[in-house]
Enzyme design. Structure first.
Site, PDB file in Angstrom:
ATOM      1  CB  SER A 136      -0.904   0.020   1.165  1.00 35.34           C
ATOM      2  OG  SER A 136      -1.464   1.187   1.384  1.00 35.34           O
ATOM      3  CE1 TYR A 149      -4.574  -2.276   4.911  1.00 38.64           C
ATOM      4  CE2 TYR A 149      -3.681  -0.111   4.043  1.00 38.64           C
ATOM      5  CZ  TYR A 149      -4.206  -1.333   3.583  1.00 38.64           C
ATOM      6  OH  TYR A 149      -4.109  -1.590   2.350  1.00 38.64           O
ATOM      7  CE  LYS A 153      -2.151  -4.081   3.153  1.00 37.20           C
ATOM      8  NZ  LYS A 153      -1.826  -5.511   2.257  1.00 37.20           N
TER       9      LYS A 153
END
Length: 226
Positions: A136, A149, A153
């Site tokens: 990401s 998150y 990532k």
């Protein structure tokens, strides 16, 4: 050339879109998702030439069984795409409870490791294949409210680059930032503003050829679909 492609997280979003586009281009897809209804829908739509299974990538026993069944019926994948991931409900890190944090880490990091652990030895034995771990922009930068998150990532970036140094010649591992696409996940982050980003249909037409054109020489290089 027809490819055998394994994709995790095929129930919706990028996983579902990639699955359908690869199939439309004549490739064989082996996919998994936690959603039983999504798996049944894809099976009914595309028939027996592809394989869709209900698998929770965070559960290693489930992954091991899925991989064993797959490799009994198919060759090792030419392209392995670790796509399955979730995002936290936007909040400061200290307000995200341990259960939500743990579930995200289990799926986004351990799930990728589980799939690698059980598919990659067969790819090594054959001596070829490309592994793409979906990262990401938040695996290379940060924003508030999505700390877990971001952490997951960034971990995928590091895991993939380390893996790329461990693989024998003929096999590549690539961390891939897919760009910013309007999906259900983006709706969680940006609300109504998510609609201003790239439609998933447009992204798919660019992303799938990009993925099919990856080479062993791309091993370890952090790539982005712009």
């Amino acid at each position: 050339m027809k490819r055998l492609i394994v994709i995790t997280g095929i129930s919706r979003g990028l996983g579902r879109a990639m699955t359908e586009e690869f199939i439309n281009l004549g490739h064989t897809v082996i996919g998994c998702a936690r959603s039983k209804s999504a798996v049944e829908n894809l099976t009914n739509k595309y028939g027996n030439s592809h394989q869709f299974s209900c698998v929770n990538v965070a559960d290693e026993d489930s992954v091991q069984e899925w991989v064993r069944y797959t490799l009994t019926n198919y060759s090792p994948p030419d392209l392995l795409i670790n796509n399955a991931a979730i995002i936290n409900q936007p909040a400061p890190v200290w307000k995200i409870d341990s259960e939500e944090f743990s579930q995200l880490i289990d799926i986004n990091i351990k799930g990728v490791a589980n799939v690698i652990r059980h598919f990659v030895p067969a790819m090594i034995s054959r001596g070829s294949g490309i592994i793409v771990n979906i990262s990401s922009g938040w695996g290379r930068s940060t924003s508030p409210q999505v700390g877990p998150y971001c952490a997951s990532k960034w971990a995928i970036e590091g895991l993939t680059r380390a893996l790329s140094q461990e693989l024998p010649s003929g096999i590549a591992a690539i961390p891939l930032n897919p760009g910013i696409i309007h999906t259900d996940m983006l709706d969680i982050c940006f609300g109504e503003d998510a609609k201003s980003f790239t439609p998933i249909e447009s992204w798919t037409k660019k992303a799938v050829p990009f993925l099919l054109n990856l080479k062993v020489q791309d091993n370890g290089i952090p790539l982005t679909i712009s």
